[in-house]
Design an enzyme around this catalytic site. Structure first.
Site, mmCIF file in Angstrom:
data_model
loop_
_atom_site.group_PDB
_atom_site.id
_atom_site.type_symbol
_atom_site.label_atom_id
_atom_site.label_comp_id
_atom_site.label_asym_id
_atom_site.label_seq_id
_atom_site.Cartn_x
_atom_site.Cartn_y
_atom_site.Cartn_z
ATOM 1 N N TYR A 1 0.928 -1.246 -0.109
ATOM 2 C CA TYR A 1 -0.064 -0.132 0.108
ATOM 3 C C TYR A 1 1.036 1.367 0.003
ATOM 4 O O TYR A 1 2.194 1.323 0.298
ATOM 5 C CB TYR A 1 -1.194 0.130 1.100
ATOM 6 C CG TYR A 1 -0.495 -0.195 2.566
ATOM 7 C CD1 TYR A 1 0.537 0.070 3.150
ATOM 8 C CD2 TYR A 1 -1.942 -0.418 3.308
ATOM 9 C CE1 TYR A 1 0.440 0.047 4.595
ATOM 10 C CE2 TYR A 1 -1.737 -0.513 4.678
ATOM 11 C CZ TYR A 1 -0.411 -0.275 5.155
ATOM 12 O OH TYR A 1 -0.297 -0.498 6.553
ATOM 13 N N GLU A 2 0.277 2.392 -0.170
ATOM 14 C CA GLU A 2 0.813 3.755 -0.257
ATOM 15 C C GLU A 2 1.751 3.492 -1.577
ATOM 16 O O GLU A 2 2.882 4.389 -1.697
ATOM 17 C CB GLU A 2 1.457 4.229 0.927
ATOM 18 C CG GLU A 2 0.600 4.224 2.133
ATOM 19 C CD GLU A 2 -0.588 5.273 2.123
ATOM 20 O OE1 GLU A 2 -0.280 6.063 0.989
ATOM 21 O OE2 GLU A 2 -1.553 4.907 2.559
#
Lengths: 592, 592
Positions: A438-439
């Site tokens: 994620y990110e």
């Protein structure tokens, strides 16, 4: 098996390696004398060890439950722990004093964050996303919006979220479909579905402030038509209290491999009322401020989980009796030796220790550059901004790649016990795995590094980095103790420079060459950064006198291990990346 | 997302690389013409794809349930699938004809095993452990025991287990406490607790035959006092039907990170009736026959799960539209390109493909040596036995280490989707992780390789291996197509030889040097073996004509990728291992 806050290591890096007291002229540092910082971190360490760590496993076991009315029940005890966090004022630590924050430097709050994430990663994402929403509104909101939302987010009375992803659109934000229709009163009606919204719904706080990317009707296609909106769960009344329920609901929870205690929500916006943050069609500009912070936070999270995993592995390796040392019994009165006597167990623990401690210094050194962006010295500020741009993808991807490796090593140290849920190794491994994704998945970070960050401003950032290492190495030339470290650093830097030159020569003529080299380049850069950190840490340890302090002697030995046993991977990365795109792209898609 | 049996790859390796038809003089091969083998594998592929694969996820979700009466309920549909397996006669494929088996060569049954394990790893462990019990009784049982148990295990009418581990004793079998008390009738009464017993209790079969390591009262301490016993769940009547219930019960099920569908049992033996298998105090001798087979089977299992994970990643990468190719749109009419256009996605898929296909050839080539142990040519048989001893730890540890890496790459290809349980990546990763641990953790395999296998018979096995590679390379000297492969193989072998010499010079003077080098040595050997496989596969592909067959062209391109992008890791392993034990062992235990 419980989490132990690495306070001594923080102290060593902050005081002896980075010497933060010398920055008293910078915003926040005047209130962050090393004495005060020690007290703050000790207190946060206690909170993490005593309140958060005991709740980590219950979160994994219970997860979150979505009720028919759309409310989400978090694991037992989590809400109460959040209440304690707010009562103690921790959410405000890193926030702007203008909105009720304590304004502590990043380099300090980055230590704080490691402890909450290390003790309980999934829980720490509730205040974590709140801080992301704070940062987005702080960067892009009007003063009125700031006055309305920021004090509540700073105190933790309200929490926040980030809404980017949709089913058809993860990395490629140009594909966003959620739409925003302007209303006569200046607000917008937001409609669409967002997925994977961490901390999207829960019962921790009286209001949840969603920052949402959407497309205003008639906006240009692609990334140039994305705007950012603030969409509160309850519409604030004039006096700031939560009023009417907005049309945003949690429509489902993801079943995930890890971070079970965090509510990863499908969020349904159905003519929800929202307000533009920043300018029309420039939502990504604001979002990237938040996203860069979140990327550093994800590197931090990975490193912190790895720290907890390593600690559990060390405990197990000291307690588990199995087999005898190859060089004769070390626990002759017992039925067997503790497995920490075995070289291959040592290899796993030393790999972990060297990566974690090197990674921790790298994270704090990078965070310090975040603080130096505010330097009144323009050259310092420019270099700091350049470094932040350059290093953010490395912190995110290198630290999380290696963190996951460490959690796997920690499981291996546990043997069969590690695969059972009776020990914490499984949760650490499962929780940590998301940090690589994620990110911005780590491959995206690598592409950001080679495709955007390296070439920016004519390569100014990477040239400054090379220059800094050159002068560091030159400045230590005569120090015999340090020479193995500076020699290794110079060699690593030379390889990175070689790789950079290769990219300049081959990436422009065929962009696939840059893409094909990206992950190996990022890892080579990560290794170079850690070499620099280990040189600086060894220097500090030698200066303070390792003979009188086992911590310092251990630091030097761990640095030597890094040079001997981890840094050799640099050559493999260089050799791989120089083979270019051809071997990767040789096959037609249907040959897979 | 469903599993696809890699039939074409089996066919290529069996027919074109290993040319199994030339072994018709060996036991089993006469019945294993390549035509017949194709039919068998196609049929097994269908069974795996259509019956087993659809049951994989339900096993992960439901797991096993222990009832108050000690019975274990397996996941929905699993018992019925086992019934189909037995009805189709699959369990007998690799078993001795004297006891109802089909006596197929290992090199063939190793293909079969990859399909059941790839389609449903946890399920395949029920017949897998049965085969282990079969092998133990076949190796060590009296003729009476064989007549009583083997036909039922061969048919799958009864299943089997292996009972080694106890709470205080995993790797270090000398610590076993389970005790066996001789009875006047020649049987024993077994009492103790065994843990982590795969397939220990279930409702698949009318009887379960446990092979149990225990210590006869008064036996010598340590590994010299361990005996092996057969302990049936139901004591067979004179006519062979299950009779009285024995005092062995499932006292608990482990909660595990993966392989949820397999019942991992705590088994309580409370004066259970058992019979000695083999001689008193020589239980480990028999057990090691089984264990070596189980180690190869674990390498197979890891590789097979990795295959399934890779297939799912390929499907996802072809379907998921996100971003545009760096060299211009490849799907201009769609909203974005499939992510398989991106070089870093290719890197992950090609890494996986090269490791899986190289690993598959390595597994089959090793299995063929298992068959060659029965060669009437004594030199061939001796070399085959040497190779099996040498290569078993490499197959087990190298393949499972890399398999886990592949499952993590497969998850990464999926992005955020991979972390949700909606896609199969999480189950593959979680299921695969145990393969690095059980049947001797991979560090134990490495120690077995450098501490026991390398030096056996004056290093005869490794010298034969080096000699074989030398003559292979010499024999292909003039072939321009093949030269990059043989050059790379020669270079890899030279590094392995260098490492071997280093071990000889440094391992004896300080055993910790051998321990400290062991994992890197094993990986260097794995890379060398895969280099050899890729040379042989490239040779076969060139010979057959890649221009007319995309499969063969793909094979060559994948081999080139291996040389360019994976083999460079060899240098890092060599450099690391040569640093010796000092950096690993520098710290006192309390410094961790």
């Amino acid at each position: 098996m419980t989490y132990k806050a690495p306070l001594r290591d923080f102290q060593f890096i902050l005081e002896d390696v980075l010497d933060i007291d010398r920055y008293a002229n910078l915003p926040g540092f005047a209130d962050a004398s090393s004495d005060l910082v020690r007290q703050i971190l000790e207190e946060a360490g206690r909170f993490s060890e005593e309140v958060l760590a005991p709740l980590n496993k219950v979160g994994d076991l219970e997860g979150c439950q979505l009720a028919a009315d759309g409310s989400v029940k978090t694991p037992t005890g989590w809400k109460e722990a959040y209440r304690q966090l707010v009562d103690a004022g921790w959410p405000s630590l890193s926030c702007d004093k203008a909105y009720g924050g304590q304004g502590m430097p990043s380099v300090v709050t980055t230590c704080y964050g490691q402890m909450t994430a290390g003790a309980n990663a999934a829980w720490s994402m509730y205040p974590g996303l709140t801080h992301a929403a704070y940062a987005g509104l702080h960067a892009g909101g009007t003063e009125e919006q700031k006055q309305l939302y920021l004090p509540k987010l700073v105190s933790g009375q309200w929490t926040g979220t980030m809404n980017l992803t949709e089913p058809q659109c993860g990395t490629d934000l140009g594909l966003i479909r959620t739409k925003a229709v302007p209303q006569p009163d200046g607000s917008y009606r937001i409609t669409g579905q967002k997925i994977w919204i961490s901390s999207g719904e829960h019962e921790f706080a009286e209001n949840i402030i969603h920052l949402v990317l959407a497309r205003i009707e008639g906006a240009p296609a692609g990334v140039k038509g994305i705007s950012l909106f603030v969409v509160p769960k309850f519409l604030p009344e004039a006096d700031g209290t939560p009023g009417e329920r907005n049309h945003v609901t949690c429509a489902g929870l993801e079943h995930k491999m890890g971070i079970h205690g965090n509510a990863t929500c499908v969020m349904a916006y159905d003519d929800a009322k929202g307000w533009l943050v920043g300018k029309e069609n420039e939502g990504l500009k604001v979002m990237f401020v938040t996203m860069n912070e979140a990327r550093l936070g994800t590197g931090l999270q990975g490193l912190s989980i790895a720290t907890a995993a390593y600690q559990a592995a060390v405990d197990f390796a000291k307690e588990r009796l199995q087999g005898r040392s190859l060089t004769g019994p070390k626990n002759p009165s017992g039925p067997a030796d503790p497995i920490i006597v075995h070289p291959d167990v040592r290899r796993m623990l030393m790999d972990s220790k060297a990566l974690i401690e090197g990674g921790r210094a790298f994270l704090l050194w990078t965070a310090l550059h975040g603080d130096l962006e505010a330097s009144p010295d323009e050259a310092v500020a420019t270099k700091a901004k350049d470094y932040m741009a350059l290093l953010t993808p490395v912190v995110k991807a290198y630290l999380t790649d290696r963190a996951f490796h460490v959690t796997s090593l920690a499981m291996q140290v546990h043997g069969g016990s590690g695969f059972t849920e009776h020990f914490p190794a499984s949760q650490h491994l499962r929780d940590c795995r998301i940090t690589m994704i994620y990110e911005g998945a780590n491959g995206i970070q690598a592409l950001d590094l080679v495709g955007r960050k390296l070439g920016a401003n004519g390569g100014r950032a990477i040239m400054a980095f090379f220059g800094e290492i050159d002068s560091y190495v030159a400045g230590k030339g005569s120090d015999a103790d340090l020479k193995p470290f500076t020699d290794a650093l110079a060699a690593a830097k030379a390889k990175l420079q070689d790789a950079t030159l290769w990219l300049m020569q081959n990436g422009l003529q065929n962009p696939d060459n840059a893409g094909a080299a990206s992950t190996d380049y990022l890892h080579l850069m990560g290794l170079t950064c850690l070499s620099y950190m280990w040189a600086m840490m060894a220097e500090a340890a030698f200066r303070k006198g390792p003979d009188s302090d086992p911590f310092l002697a251990t630091k030097i030995a761990t640095g030597r291990y890094f040079l001997a046993r981890i840094l050799p991977e640099a050559d493999a990365h260089l050799a791989k990346l120089k083979t270019g795109a051809a071997p990767l792209m040789a096959l037609p898609a249907d040959a897979f």
